[in-house]
Design a protein around this motif. Sequence first.
Motif, PDB file in Angstrom:
ATOM      1  N   THR A 112      17.826  37.234  32.191  1.00 28.61           N
ATOM      2  CA  THR A 112      18.365  38.153  31.176  1.00 28.61           C
ATOM      3  C   THR A 112      18.773  39.476  31.805  1.00 28.61           C
ATOM      4  O   THR A 112      19.779  40.064  31.407  1.00 28.61           O
ATOM      5  CB  THR A 112      17.354  38.383  30.034  1.00 28.61           C
ATOM      6  N   VAL A 125      19.136  30.962  27.766  1.00 26.80           N
ATOM      7  CA  VAL A 125      18.372  31.437  28.920  1.00 26.80           C
ATOM      8  C   VAL A 125      17.484  30.287  29.360  1.00 26.80           C
ATOM      9  O   VAL A 125      16.798  29.666  28.545  1.00 26.80           O
ATOM     10  CB  VAL A 125      17.539  32.685  28.572  1.00 26.80           C
ATOM     11  N   PHE A 133      20.962  31.039  33.294  1.00 28.94           N
ATOM     12  CA  PHE A 133      21.486  31.192  31.943  1.00 28.94           C
ATOM     13  C   PHE A 133      22.795  30.438  31.802  1.00 28.94           C
ATOM     14  O   PHE A 133      23.462  30.124  32.772  1.00 28.94           O
ATOM     15  CB  PHE A 133      21.671  32.677  31.585  1.00 28.94           C
TER      16      PHE A 133
END
Length: 164
Positions: A112, A125, A133
């Motif tokens: 992230t 994710v 991701f």
Amino acid sequence: MTSDDAPLAPYVPAHGKGVEGDYLVWLAYNEPSAEIFLARAGIEAGQVYRTWDAGFGAVLTGEQVEAVRRIPGVALVEQDTEGRPTPYTRATPGERVDGSYIVEVAPGADPTVVAARLGIAPTAVLRHALLGFGAEMSDVQLDRVRRDPEVTHVWDDARMYVAD
């Protein structure tokens, strides 16, 4: 044929032969995964900075480069250079989901955080089988992602089918 007599894999030097540094090692088709090959070649985990389906990137000494070139199944050894894009695996045109990608990040990196730093809004994710991701990206974003040092591999997102 002894290992000393084995044919050498091609070598593409960027800064001179026998220099310690970052190298990309490309494995021949149908060879075992990079992880299995690394164990066989005696390369320590701490030397490796990237792996992908067809090879790996590692910090190697000049002697290790020459030894790796003698191992059957090595297709190419080349010095990694700054700014070289991360490996990118394309799906077949019929399976590819245009503009959608799977991005793997380095161990220890937070997917992230990497995505946010790159200005990418993840659609998923991944933290289990793969650290990374999924995201929809433009060509410009894809190029920026592939040049990030914490990104280790990019794949086209692809449709999967169940056989009858």
